[in-house]
Enzyme design. Structure first.
Site, PDB file in Angstrom:
ATOM      1  N   LYS A   6      27.661  42.219  34.281  1.00  0.00           N
ATOM      2  CA  LYS A   6      28.170  41.098  33.997  1.00  0.00           C
ATOM      3  C   LYS A   6      27.276  40.105  33.204  1.00  0.00           C
ATOM      4  CE  LYS A   6      32.061  42.694  35.380  1.00  0.00           C
ATOM      5  NZ  LYS A   6      33.166  43.422  34.535  1.00  0.00           N
ATOM      6  N   GLU A  43      27.013  25.285  35.166  1.00  0.00           N
ATOM      7  CA  GLU A  43      27.938  25.981  34.016  1.00  0.00           C
ATOM      8  C   GLU A  43      29.105  24.715  33.790  1.00  0.00           C
ATOM      9  OE1 GLU A  43      29.275  30.330  35.248  1.00  0.00           O
ATOM     10  OE2 GLU A  43      31.140  29.201  35.435  1.00  0.00           O
ATOM     11  N   HIS A  78      43.427  36.157  42.574  1.00  0.00           N
ATOM     12  CA  HIS A  78      42.885  36.802  41.574  1.00  0.00           C
ATOM     13  C   HIS A  78      43.709  38.193  41.116  1.00  0.00           C
ATOM     14  CE1 HIS A  78      39.401  34.211  40.900  1.00  0.00           C
ATOM     15  NE2 HIS A  78      39.044  34.482  42.127  1.00  0.00           N
ATOM     16  N   ARG A  81      39.735  49.848  30.215  1.00  0.00           N
ATOM     17  CA  ARG A  81      40.590  50.799  30.680  1.00  0.00           C
ATOM     18  C   ARG A  81      41.925  50.511  30.128  1.00  0.00           C
ATOM     19  NH1 ARG A  81      42.701  47.024  34.412  1.00  0.00           N
ATOM     20  NH2 ARG A  81      40.879  45.939  35.409  1.00  0.00           N
TER      21      ARG A  81
END
Lengths: 169, 502
Positions: free
Chosen positions: B118, B202, B236, B293
């Site tokens: 990531k 952030e 999620h 994918r």
């Protein structure tokens, strides 16, 4: 024949007389047909058309589902209800238990013995299908015994926590 | 002559069946693999050949690279399709397939590796001018340094534990005066939770929508197939997806599409892939990650673009160009997907297991069911809880919602509890119908997960239970035949009783 149907925390009186039923003060025709080779039945009640899945449990116990909502119902007659009301004083005072709703792994225990818990409070975390699931108290109670510890694998139906003391309301 | 005529599908459930169907439509043969738990699953029955992998635990079956490659070689399959989940995003698997002289139906291992790390992916995306969530890349402790950084990023900012996870050591700061205090508490929480007090800064995106862009790349070009919105999710896990998104204008679609294509090209991508973005209320979007994918929710894109993404994957793997026309593509109508899982919201979303006793899959005009189970199959705890996907297409979003309500209203699944009733409640919810959703929607709307209390339905269920009990009692009571002898009872037994009474 008078039937008392206990469903979703309520008791509903349904009087069945052939193809007529009386419920909630109203009387109308009702007919339940089997759909062969399926666990489904079709209900025509007061002209309403409804397909439901009906699963039989122990005598008097039924699970019904319609559009994905499943309820468990207990159907008793007047005599059984009367006998139960006489013995009710004795029933309900035994230990209340939290049982594992599925096989899994105990990840965390969130309560200790002797602790008072409120409705909705987390009791322990069970891992199954790679997901952590928090099991919560259905009502206020006191934890009498914790039967498992973190890291322990449990079977479906295994007693996890026993409650005592304060009544479950 | 195509490089392969037979494809091994290294997966199970609905996606395995989906890929096998695409193989057959492309004139290719399919090899299924199965664990001991899936011997009679639909994907095994649909395939031309099937190979046993071993015990039900994924580590003994669907995650065994050695067994999968050996199965492909033993059956003469020239290519392997990984589906999603399991080994789909393991570069080592893609590598092993290629080293065995087989074709991996997906991106090159190098692209999987590049997107899998990531931090590395973030760096490469920044280089490729793909917008990422602005923030610091090194931990910060000095309040003065943090204050300058926060000004640069712009409030609100999120103070985040470096070792992070589960919301611990996380603080939203809306004004400069609260920054120093937040740094201190976040660091202390992080130290307690992870043993490491490092924190980052952030930009905090308020109520972001989860919008992702489908990309498809062959050996000559990379194109995007617009967006899917997947904001309705719990922990999620996506539950409802749609294409297009109410929040995306044609201009935003082409901007996000360009970013996604740039992201794919930056890592040398091939085959189908998806770039996930956070979409802020002001229309700003930020790259999250790329899924290398085919995705669970790919059908909604297929329905609005009139394309079969899995068949395109097969074509590209054969070295042929994709079949999509040149030039920009436009979505037509609206598509909605509801994931039917064996998780029962009325029971704290706990997974439910058991044998599927009966299944009536949704059908009708504009309705598609991608399922991996039939009556008689067992739902176990070994695998994902996805049972199937109900997908609809209609000219407008409102019509798609109405169609999905009909489709799910007709669906009957007996044997395991599902989230069917949750979906029906959601489809009736005014906020959902108005498209007012974001990725925290279900966190706020836990009421949608509660069991309903419809009085009329409850009375009908009570009547049905009473009638079922009445019928059962009538049958339990022995019927008396005309001659006075109880039917079903032995004459010898009656004679013996009479003797006893004498």
């Amino acid at each position: 024949m008078k039937y008392f149907v206990r469903v979703a925390g309520r008791e509903i009186l349904v009087e069945v007389d052939g193809e007529r039923v009386t419920v909630g003060g109203r009387s109308y025709s009702a007919h339940l047909s089997r759909l062969p080779a399926t666990p489904l039945r079709h209900l025509l009640a007061d002209g309403r058309s409804l397909t439901l899945a009906v699963e039989a449990g122990a005598p008097g116990e039924w699970a019904l589902s319609v559009r994905g909502t499943r309820v468990e119902a207990e159907v008793i007659d007047e005599r059984t209800r009367h006998i139960r009301s006489l013995t009710a004083a004795r029933a309900g005072s035994g230990p209340v238990q939290l049982k594992a709703p599925m096989p899994g792994l105990v990840v965390r225990v969130l309560v200790t013995e002797g602790q008072a818990v409120a409705a909705g409070q987390g009791l322990l975390v069970l891992e199954a299908m790679k997901m952590e699931n928090e099991l919560r108290a259905s009502g206020p109670a006191t934890v009498a015994r914790v039967g498992v510890q973190p890291g322990q694998a449990v079977e479906k139906g295994q007693v996890l926590v026993e409650f005592g003391g304060a009544p479950l309301t | 002559m195509a490089p392969f005529q037979r494809v091994l599908v290294a997966n199970r459930g609905e996606i395995a069946l989906r890929v096998i169907r695409a193989c057959h439509e492309e004139g290719l043969e399919a090899v299924a693999v199965y664990s001991d738990a899936d011997r009679t699953s639909p994907h095994v029955r649909a395939a031309d050949y099937a190979v046993a992998l071993g015990a039900p635990a994924p580590g003994e079956s669907y995650l065994r690279i050695d067994k999968l490659v050996a199965a492909a070689q033993a059956t003469g399959a020239g290519a392997i399709h990984p589906g999603y989940g399991f080994l789909a995003e393991r570069a080592a698997f893609a590598q092993a397939v290629v080293e065995a002289g087989l074709v991996f139906i997906g991106p090159p291992a190098s692209a999987i590796t590049a997107m899998g790390d990531k931090t590395e992916a973030r760096r490469r995306m920044a280089e490729a001018k793909v917008p990422i969530v602005p923030g610091l890349t090194v931990p910060v402790t000095d309040p003065a340094v943090a204050a300058r950084a926060a000004e640069e990023i712009g409030y609100p900012v999120l103070v985040k534990a470096a070792a992070g996870g589960g919301g611990k050591g996380m603080r939203v700061v809306r004004e400069a005066k609260d920054l120093a205090g937040a740094l201190e508490t976040a660091a202390s929480e992080a130290r307690k939770a992870f043993g490491d007090p490092s924190v980052y800064l952030e930009k905090y995106i308020e109520r972001p929508r989860h919008v992702e862009i489908q990309v498809l790349a062959d050996h000559e070009r990379t194109v995007h197939l617009g967006e899917r919105e997947c904001s309705v999710q719990r922990r999620h896990q996506k539950l409802v997806e749609e294409a297009p998104s109410v929040a995306v204008t044609p201009a935003l679609r082409s901007a996000m599409g360009r970013a996604a294509v740039a992201a794919a090209e930056a890592v040398g991508y091939r085959s189908a892939g998806t770039c996930e973005f956070l979409l802020a209320a002001d229309g700003a979007f930020y790259f999250l990650e790329m899924n290398t994918r085919i995705q669970v929710e790919h059908p909604v894109t297929e329905l609005v673009y009139g394309v079969d993404l899995v068949r395109e994957q097969l074509r590209i793997a054969q070295g042929r160009p994709m079949s999509l026309p040149q030039g920009p593509l436009t979505p037509r109508g609206w598509s909605l997907e509801c994931r039917i899982t064996s998780e029962d919201p009325a029971n704290g979303c706990l997974p439910s297991t058991g044998r599927i006793e009966f299944l009536r899959a949704p059908s009708g005009p504009g309705v598609r069911w991608d399922g991996g189970f039939t009556a008689g199959n067992e739902v176990t705890l070994f695998y994902d809880s996805l049972l199937g996907k109900a997908i609809v297409w209609a000219p407008t979003r409102a019509e798609a919602i109405a169609r999905m309500k009909v489709a799910l209203g007709e669906m009957v699944l007996v044997g395991v509890a599902t989230n069917q009733a949750f979906h029906l409640r959601l489809l009736d919810d005014p906020a959902f119908v108005a498209g007012q959703i974001d990725s925290q929607f279900l966190d706020r709307r836990t009421d949608l997960l509660e069991p309903p209390g419809d009085e009329g339905v409850l009375l009908d269920l009570a009547v049905a239970a009473a009638l079922a009990e009445d019928e059962a009692r009538t049958r339990r009571r022995p019927a008396v035949a005309a001659n006075g002898v109880a039917a079903g009872s032995s004459a010898w037994l009656l004679a013996a009783r009479r003797e006893g009474l004498r």
